[in-house]
Structure formats: structure tokens, C-alpha cells
Enzyme design. Sequence first.
Site, PDB file in Angstrom:
ATOM      1  N   TYR A  76      35.623  38.279  36.030  1.00  0.00           N
ATOM      2  CA  TYR A  76      37.080  39.148  35.988  1.00  0.00           C
ATOM      3  C   TYR A  76      37.677  38.541  34.793  1.00  0.00           C
ATOM      4  CZ  TYR A  76      41.372  38.270  38.145  1.00  0.00           C
ATOM      5  OH  TYR A  76      43.105  37.998  38.364  1.00  0.00           O
ATOM      6  N   ASP A  99      36.104  36.863  26.318  1.00  0.00           N
ATOM      7  CA  ASP A  99      36.781  36.322  27.393  1.00  0.00           C
ATOM      8  C   ASP A  99      36.548  35.304  27.769  1.00  0.00           C
ATOM      9  OD1 ASP A  99      39.002  35.553  29.391  1.00  0.00           O
ATOM     10  OD2 ASP A  99      38.214  37.529  30.658  1.00  0.00           O
ATOM     11  N   LYS A 107      44.539  29.322  29.835  1.00  0.00           N
ATOM     12  CA  LYS A 107      44.009  28.072  30.905  1.00  0.00           C
ATOM     13  C   LYS A 107      44.100  26.692  30.211  1.00  0.00           C
ATOM     14  CE  LYS A 107      41.873  30.703  34.683  1.00  0.00           C
ATOM     15  NZ  LYS A 107      40.994  31.562  34.851  1.00  0.00           N
TER      16      LYS A 107
HETATM   17  C1  LIG Z   1      41.369  32.880  35.131  1.00  0.00           C
HETATM   18  C2  LIG Z   1      41.331  34.084  34.359  1.00  0.00           C
HETATM   19  C3  LIG Z   1      41.704  35.586  33.622  1.00  0.00           C
HETATM   20  C4  LIG Z   1      43.296  35.393  34.316  1.00  0.00           C
HETATM   21  O1  LIG Z   1      43.616  34.685  33.536  1.00  0.00           O
HETATM   22  P1  LIG Z   1      45.442  34.494  34.418  1.00  0.00           P
HETATM   23  O2  LIG Z   1      46.395  33.173  33.352  1.00  0.00           O
HETATM   24  O3  LIG Z   1      45.186  34.256  36.145  1.00  0.00           O
HETATM   25  O4  LIG Z   1      45.949  36.027  34.885  1.00  0.00           O
HETATM   26  C5  LIG Z   1      41.205  35.961  33.085  1.00  0.00           C
HETATM   27  N1  LIG Z   1      39.797  36.032  32.394  1.00  0.00           N
HETATM   28  C6  LIG Z   1      39.182  35.038  32.996  1.00  0.00           C
HETATM   29  C7  LIG Z   1      37.587  34.618  32.791  1.00  0.00           C
HETATM   30  C8  LIG Z   1      39.571  33.667  34.048  1.00  0.00           C
HETATM   31  O5  LIG Z   1      39.234  32.601  34.148  1.00  0.00           O
END
Ligand SMILES: *Cc1c(COP(=O)(O)O)cnc(C)c1O
Length: 434
Positions: free
Chosen positions: A146, A241, A274
Site C-alpha cells: 500500500y 516506501d 507516520k
Molecule cells: C500508511 C501508509 C501510507 C499512507 O500514509 P497516510 O498518511 O495514511 O496517507 C503509505 N505507505 C505505507 C507503506 C503506509 O504504511
Amino acid sequence: MTHSTDSNQTLFERAKALIPGGVNSPVRAFRAVGGTPRFIQRAQGAYMWDANGRRYIDYIGSWGPMILGHGHPAVLEAVQKAALEGFSFGAPTEREVELAEEIIRHVPSMEMIRLVSSGTEAGMSAIRLARGATGRAKIIKFNGCYHGHADSLLVKAGSGLATFGHATSAGVPPEVVQHTLVLEYNDVAQLEEAFALHGKDVACVIMEPIAGNMNFVRAGVPFMRRARELCTQHGALLVIDEVMTGFRVALGGAQSLYAQQIPGFRPDLTVLGKVIGGGMPLAAFGGPRAIMEQLAPLGPVYQAGTLSGNPVATACGLATLREIARPGFYEALAARTRALTDGLTGAAQAAGVDFCADSEGGMFGFFLLPRLPQNYPEVLTTDGARFNRLFHGLLDGGVYIAPALYEAGFVSAAHSAQDVADTVALAREVFGKL
Ligand SMILES: *Cc1c(COP(=O)(O)O)cnc(C)c1O
């Protein structure tokens, strides 16, 4: 239980009348596991209290950011001080520079960085930058990873979408996703084939290094090495990511762990979120100067944000990063996390329940499976009904894990040995009744 005595239920009814599904982010609605979401009133340290005044040991940590636990005194002080100085200026501040310095000091693959407000925004912007910098259109992502809810990425995305059984979101025209190739995670042969077919058109490969949106699945070292080699050979960018793993699995992120096993390993672009906001809306993307200088106002790739680098958010993030940079922080966090997964494994074994677990730093995952899955289809072989019984058994006993079987868990520095022992004792009971 009547509605009048259950404040969570009462609030959920009010919320559902006004907010789709009663929530502002789908997985919070408990659709996968059933039941009433807990409306959280307050949190402190490792605990959260719901609208009924019930306490839970929190293993979600706001889905990753709360690595110090809730209400850490140094972070609270920094946020209060920043708030008094002003909420938002729409002009540059010293703290943005300090935060950029602090992040880059620990993640040296980034020479320059841009701050944004969410992981979605960071991932979307990194992809635009990769396309702008390479002049190519195609991107490769992996099934179950994601990267936020940007249109071009909602192609068999994991997490919330899978809960509702949709392969893609409505509202995304096929033209928008026609350049997105979705491959199986950890499948070297498929990646080689994709590059053989489309190599000259690929702007970037984007991946989670430890996929926390399919619970906890590591990119194998040979897979990561090959992804790096193929990107380099074909002039594509490797976008890692680390929104979830950054400052969560190690001070240098997951990329620092791969660099220990793959000499010279570094991504071209890194996406963060995060933990770097410590619970406030803050995310970032960064990479080498030559690529980052393609961004506006220096270059032709447009990107902007009214609240980007917000002064209260940067204060929260900076105070958080300074605490976790203390010597021994990750060793202690990793040991506590391992104590939890070891304890849960023992409890499951005692009850004869198929179980396996993995962790890195303060991030963990477990599966009701005999061995660790390597990709999303393998994750989905889990018995969902059984997971849901486990989830509700833990929740009823005051332990709050993610309400879906493909979400990672998080331990904070505030979780004590007693919290872990209490969790394991409860798990032993719940496993016995699975
Ligand atoms: C949480 C998450 C996102 C999205 O971040 P948001 O602040 O919820 O938009 C993107 N990539 C990864 C790997 C994530 O865990």
C-alpha cells in the site's frame, strides 16, 4: 447490552448518520472483524481508553506513529510550546530545516527532502517526481503493498480495499491505471520479465521493504538486490516506501538493514510518514539532489501544500526523532517486541494453534499459519473467521490489535514487560478457545 449504556455504540450510531461508515478511514470501522469500533477518548503511554472508560493495551499506535507511546512528556512540551508560537504561517520556518537535517542525518540516501502532510501525498508526489525525472510513464508496484490512495496506485491495493473485496476502487478510470504494473511481491522472475518487456518505459519500482500492509512480509534480500540492479540497468528509479518502516524498524529505516546485506544498497527515492510526525500529520519524500531539484520551484515537477511543514507537526516530529535517536533505544524496543512475539508463539503452541510471527524493531506481524507467507495470496490463506475470534477475544480482554488480519502491529517504548506478560496471559486463554 443496550445502546444507552454503550457509549461506543451510541457514538457509532451518531457517526454513521453523518460520516460514511461512521469513520474517516475505512479500516477503523471494524468491517473485517465485525462489532462496534471503540471510540477513543484519551491515551497515555501504552494505553488507550474508550468512550465507556475501558482501558486497552494499544498495539496499533495510531497505525505506527506512536513509537514513544502516547503523551510522551518531551513531545508534549515541544507541541505545547510550538502551539503558543502559532499554528501555521504559510512561510518557511527554522524547524522545517532542523527536521530535514535530523531525518537526513539518519537516512543518508536522501540528500534533499520535501515535507508534506500525509503518506498518500508523499507517495503520490514521489511517483510524479520519478516520472518527471525519467520522462517515462510506467510504474511497477506489488500486490499487497500500500502506498496511499492516489488514483494510479489503487490497483489491487492491500489494506482497506481488500476488506471490502474490491480489486480496485470505483471512480478510478482505466486510463489512470493503465501505466501501473502490479506484480507479485518477492517474485524475482516476474520482475525480470516485466523489465524485459517494459524496461525502457518504467519510471520507477515502488515497494514497501517490509510490507506492513499485508501484516508483515519482508522483501527477500535476493528480491531487493535484483530490484535495485534492474532499476539501475534500465534507468528506472527504485522508490522505497518507508512510511511505515522508517524510524520504526531501525533508526536508518529498513533500507539500513538491506544495506548491511547488499553492499552499496540505497534507494533512489524514499517515502516517509507516520513516525516522523510523531502522531501529527507530517510525511516526506527525498533522494539525491539531482532528482529532488527537479521539483518546483527549481524544476518542472509541480508539488505544493498549504500546511506542508506545519510548525506544530514539525515540533512533534522533531521531539519524537530526538528521543528515538538516543543510544540503545532500538535495542530495547526490539527486545520488547520480540518478547511479545515469542510469548504469543508459546501461547499458540501450547494451545495447538498454527501460528508464526516476525518482527523488526518496534514493528511485528503474526499469522495463524504454520509458516511465514512471502506474498499477498499466501497471507490471504489465513482463516479469517479464526482471526476474528482471536481479535475479539483480545479486545474483550483489553488488548487492542489491528482489526484486520493483514495489518502489522506496533510496540512502543512505553510498553512494559508487564504489559507484554498481561497480553501473553490473555492470549493463552483466547488461543485455548479458538
Ligand atoms: C500508511 C501508509 C501510507 C499512507 O500514509 P497516510 O498518511 O495514511 O496517507 C503509505 N505507505 C505505507 C507503506 C503506509 O504504511
